[in-house]
Write an enzyme that holds these catalytic residues in place. Structure first.
Site, PDB file in Angstrom:
ATOM      1  N   GLN A 136       0.823  -1.224   0.000  1.00  0.00           N
ATOM      2  CA  GLN A 136       0.000   0.000   0.000  1.00  0.00           C
ATOM      3  C   GLN A 136       0.848   1.262   0.000  1.00  0.00           C
ATOM      4  O   GLN A 136       0.635   2.174  -0.786  1.00  0.00           O
ATOM      5  CB  GLN A 136      -0.750   0.096   1.309  1.00  0.00           C
ATOM      6  CG  GLN A 136      -1.895  -0.730   1.635  1.00  0.00           C
ATOM      7  CD  GLN A 136      -2.661   0.067   2.681  1.00  0.00           C
ATOM      8  OE1 GLN A 136      -3.513   0.864   2.297  1.00  0.00           O
ATOM      9  NE2 GLN A 136      -2.334  -0.113   3.945  1.00  0.00           N
ATOM     10  N   ASP A 191       3.491  11.486  12.778  1.00  0.00           N
ATOM     11  CA  ASP A 191       2.990  12.043  14.043  1.00  0.00           C
ATOM     12  C   ASP A 191       3.145  13.565  14.037  1.00  0.00           C
ATOM     13  O   ASP A 191       2.258  14.301  14.481  1.00  0.00           O
ATOM     14  CB  ASP A 191       3.773  11.452  15.227  1.00  0.00           C
ATOM     15  CG  ASP A 191       3.822   9.939  15.184  1.00  0.00           C
ATOM     16  OD1 ASP A 191       2.953   9.293  15.775  1.00  0.00           O
ATOM     17  OD2 ASP A 191       4.739   9.395  14.534  1.00  0.00           O
ATOM     18  N   HIS A 234       7.144   5.990  17.893  1.00  0.00           N
ATOM     19  CA  HIS A 234       5.981   6.076  16.987  1.00  0.00           C
ATOM     20  C   HIS A 234       4.930   5.098  17.513  1.00  0.00           C
ATOM     21  O   HIS A 234       4.831   3.954  17.071  1.00  0.00           O
ATOM     22  CB  HIS A 234       6.395   5.723  15.557  1.00  0.00           C
ATOM     23  CG  HIS A 234       5.210   5.653  14.629  1.00  0.00           C
ATOM     24  ND1 HIS A 234       4.369   6.717  14.412  1.00  0.00           N
ATOM     25  CD2 HIS A 234       4.700   4.633  13.891  1.00  0.00           C
ATOM     26  CE1 HIS A 234       3.402   6.356  13.582  1.00  0.00           C
ATOM     27  NE2 HIS A 234       3.581   5.093  13.262  1.00  0.00           N
TER      28      HIS A 234
HETATM   29  N1  NAI Z   1       6.085   4.662  10.720  1.00  0.00           N
HETATM   30  C1  NAI Z   1       4.899   5.025  10.317  1.00  0.00           C
HETATM   31  O1  NAI Z   1       4.476   6.172  10.539  1.00  0.00           O
HETATM   32  C2  NAI Z   1       3.996   4.083   9.583  1.00  0.00           C
HETATM   33  C3  NAI Z   1       4.336   2.776   9.405  1.00  0.00           C
HETATM   34  N2  NAI Z   1       3.524   1.899   8.742  1.00  0.00           N
HETATM   35  C4  NAI Z   1       3.978   0.530   8.584  1.00  0.00           C
HETATM   36  O2  NAI Z   1       4.522   0.341   7.276  1.00  0.00           O
HETATM   37  C5  NAI Z   1       4.515  -1.056   6.958  1.00  0.00           C
HETATM   38  C6  NAI Z   1       3.977  -1.281   5.555  1.00  0.00           C
HETATM   39  O3  NAI Z   1       2.618  -0.904   5.492  1.00  0.00           O
HETATM   40  P1  NAI Z   1       1.736  -1.166   4.178  1.00  0.00           P
HETATM   41  O4  NAI Z   1       2.448  -0.726   2.967  1.00  0.00           O
HETATM   42  O5  NAI Z   1       0.406  -0.629   4.487  1.00  0.00           O
HETATM   43  O6  NAI Z   1       1.666  -2.756   4.212  1.00  0.00           O
HETATM   44  P2  NAI Z   1       1.312  -3.750   2.997  1.00  0.00           P
HETATM   45  O7  NAI Z   1       1.029  -5.071   3.603  1.00  0.00           O
HETATM   46  O8  NAI Z   1       0.325  -3.143   2.071  1.00  0.00           O
HETATM   47  O9  NAI Z   1       2.686  -3.820   2.218  1.00  0.00           O
HETATM   48  C7  NAI Z   1       3.828  -4.348   2.785  1.00  0.00           C
HETATM   49  C8  NAI Z   1       4.613  -4.971   1.648  1.00  0.00           C
HETATM   50  O10 NAI Z   1       5.853  -5.385   2.176  1.00  0.00           O
HETATM   51  C9  NAI Z   1       6.198  -6.610   1.577  1.00  0.00           C
HETATM   52  N3  NAI Z   1       7.179  -7.277   2.439  1.00  0.00           N
HETATM   53  C10 NAI Z   1       6.964  -7.976   3.561  1.00  0.00           C
HETATM   54  N4  NAI Z   1       8.119  -8.470   4.028  1.00  0.00           N
HETATM   55  C11 NAI Z   1       9.082  -8.026   3.202  1.00  0.00           C
HETATM   56  C12 NAI Z   1      10.498  -8.204   3.168  1.00  0.00           C
HETATM   57  N5  NAI Z   1      11.128  -8.955   4.055  1.00  0.00           N
HETATM   58  N6  NAI Z   1      11.174  -7.606   2.163  1.00  0.00           N
HETATM   59  C13 NAI Z   1      10.544  -6.876   1.230  1.00  0.00           C
HETATM   60  N7  NAI Z   1       9.211  -6.690   1.212  1.00  0.00           N
HETATM   61  C14 NAI Z   1       8.495  -7.256   2.191  1.00  0.00           C
HETATM   62  C15 NAI Z   1       4.872  -7.355   1.440  1.00  0.00           C
HETATM   63  O11 NAI Z   1       4.926  -8.360   0.465  1.00  0.00           O
HETATM   64  C16 NAI Z   1       3.933  -6.206   1.065  1.00  0.00           C
HETATM   65  O12 NAI Z   1       3.828  -6.059  -0.353  1.00  0.00           O
HETATM   66  C17 NAI Z   1       3.682  -1.721   8.064  1.00  0.00           C
HETATM   67  O13 NAI Z   1       4.559  -2.307   9.010  1.00  0.00           O
HETATM   68  C18 NAI Z   1       2.931  -0.558   8.663  1.00  0.00           C
HETATM   69  O14 NAI Z   1       2.537  -0.806   9.990  1.00  0.00           O
HETATM   70  C19 NAI Z   1       2.333   2.312   8.227  1.00  0.00           C
HETATM   71  C20 NAI Z   1       1.922   3.628   8.371  1.00  0.00           C
HETATM   72  C21 NAI Z   1       2.720   4.598   9.073  1.00  0.00           C
HETATM   73  O1  OAA Z   2      -1.266   2.757  12.913  1.00  0.00           O
HETATM   74  C1  OAA Z   2      -0.659   1.956  12.195  1.00  0.00           C
HETATM   75  O2  OAA Z   2      -0.525   0.741  12.432  1.00  0.00           O
HETATM   76  C2  OAA Z   2       0.026   2.508  10.983  1.00  0.00           C
HETATM   77  C3  OAA Z   2       0.822   3.638  11.467  1.00  0.00           C
HETATM   78  O3  OAA Z   2       1.894   3.472  11.998  1.00  0.00           O
HETATM   79  C4  OAA Z   2       0.184   4.946  11.520  1.00  0.00           C
HETATM   80  O4  OAA Z   2      -0.812   5.207  10.828  1.00  0.00           O
HETATM   81  O5  OAA Z   2       0.673   5.784  12.292  1.00  0.00           O
END
Ligand code: NAI
Ligand code: OAA
Length: 328
Positions: A16, A162, A190
């Site tokens: 995503q 944040d 976070h």
């Molecule tokens: N720090 C922040 O503020 C935020 C962090 N996140 C985090 O970001 C991460 C990704 O979120 P999304 O894109 O929504 O998830 P998603 O599930 O849509 O995409 C994650 C992708 O990573 C791939 N993946 C998994 N393990 C992998 C690896 N070892 N090497 C390469 N690719 C791998 C998966 O196949 C998938 O396509 C989650 O852990 C989420 O909680 C999300 C929003 C904010």
């Molecule tokens: O809340 C979650 O799991 C994804 C994230 O880190 C955010 O939106 O801040």
């Protein structure tokens, strides 16, 4: 003279956040409209993920971005990180309803040991690493500890979402433009324990704290709203935030690479002991950036309420670190 391309590695490229991120990097929103990029995209080496990645690449091709100088797609971290100048570590499992981000540690921690080792082996020695995958601070800590030959300062975690959430809440409360806010800080993890701190902030030059003048709003509305925003988005959308997360990643990297001209932003960076945080804890701090380096804003007064909040978020980070020490 035109610039030579830089290598930008992105993991989880078919996910995503990847989908909301890659097109903006390729169009120059992250590193500047004069900076060509080579995208080095990592997905898990399984057919479905690699196929999805192929589709994303077809779309990147179809945009005919003038700055996109090449694309590498791979399931091997050592290929993705080869000579990388920037690495955005997004690939990890997201949380679902009812979970805290730290519940993802057991699922995600090993990804960051492997990727830290690969960065250590093949990335540019100046690689700038941003960890987005949750729990972001502790995953950044794992990657940093797994890459002993790279400078610790090159490893950062994303607290910019944040920071942006806090700025948006303040702007809405005061009915002023969000870009008129300066000197906002977000301390710590976070997670809902983060401490968004507007005591030093100004909006259009006026003190935010004096303009709001409502400690109850700070404690009972503002901090919980910012802290639980990720969960609120999951409850509403059924999926965790993606476009706003990608936007924050662009903001974080752009500011790190191109400078903030004195403006404070928030980055999760390894502590060197600033504000009493133990060395190497990846902690959200107010920073300014210049010439590709960030500098923690030091010397801010910490009152009793702020100290309590900082201690609370630090305690959670130390517990998370303790939970992964067997991996390091
Ligand atoms: N720090 C922040 O503020 C935020 C962090 N996140 C985090 O970001 C991460 C990704 O979120 P999304 O894109 O929504 O998830 P998603 O599930 O849509 O995409 C994650 C992708 O990573 C791939 N993946 C998994 N393990 C992998 C690896 N070892 N090497 C390469 N690719 C791998 C998966 O196949 C998938 O396509 C989650 O852990 C989420 O909680 C999300 C929003 C904010
Ligand atoms: O809340 C979650 O799991 C994804 C994230 O880190 C955010 O939106 O801040």
């Amino acid at each position: 003279m035109s610039k030579s391309p830089v290598r930008v590695a992105v993991t989880g490229a078919a996910g995503q956040i990847g989908y909301a991120l890659l097109f903006r990097i390729a169009s120059g929103e992250m590193l500047g409209k004069d900076q060509p990029v080579i995208l080095q995209l990592l997905e898990i080496p399984d057919e479905k993920a690699q196929n999805a990645l192929k589709g994303v690449i077809m779309e990147l091709d179809d945009c005919a971005f003038p700055l996109l100088a090449g694309i590498v797609a791979t399931g091997d971290p050592e290929v993705a990180f080869k000579d990388a100048d920037y690495a955005l570590l997004v690939g990890a499992r997201p949380r679902g309803p009812g979970m805290e981000r730290k519940d993802l540690l057991s699922a995600n921690a090993q990804i960051f040991t492997a990727q830290g080792k690969a960065l250590n082996k093949v990335a540019s020695r100046n690689v700038k690493v941003l960890v987005v995958g949750n729990p972001a601070n502790t995953n950044a800590y794992i990657a940093m500890k797994s890459a002993p030959d790279l400078p610790a300062k090159n490893f950062t975690a994303m607290l910019r979402l944040d920071h942006n959430r806090a700025a948006s809440q303040i702007a809405a409360k005061l009915g002023k433009p969000v870009d008129s806010i300066e000197k906002l800080a977000v301390w710590g993890n976070h997670s809902p324990t983060m401490y968004a701190d507007y005591r030093f902030a100004t909006i259009g030059g006026a003190s935010v704290k004096d303009s709001i003048n409502d400690e109850a709003w700070n404690k009972d509305t503002f901090l919980p709203t910012v802290g639980k925003r990720g969960a609120a988005i999951i409850a509403a959308r059924g999926l965790s935030s993606a476009a706003s997360a990608a936007n924050a990643a662009i903001d974080h990297m752009r500011d790190w690479a191109l400078g903030t001209n004195g403006k404070w932003v928030t980055m999760g960076v390894p502590s060197k002991g600033e504000y009493g945080i133990p060395k190497d804890v990846i902690f959200g701090y107010p920073v300014t950036t210049e010439n590709g380096e960030y500098k923690i804003v030091e010397g801010l007064a910490i009152d009793a309420f702020s100290q309590e909040r900082i201690d609370f978020t630090l305690k959670e980070l130390l517990e998370e670190q303790d939970g992964v020490k067997h991996l390091l």
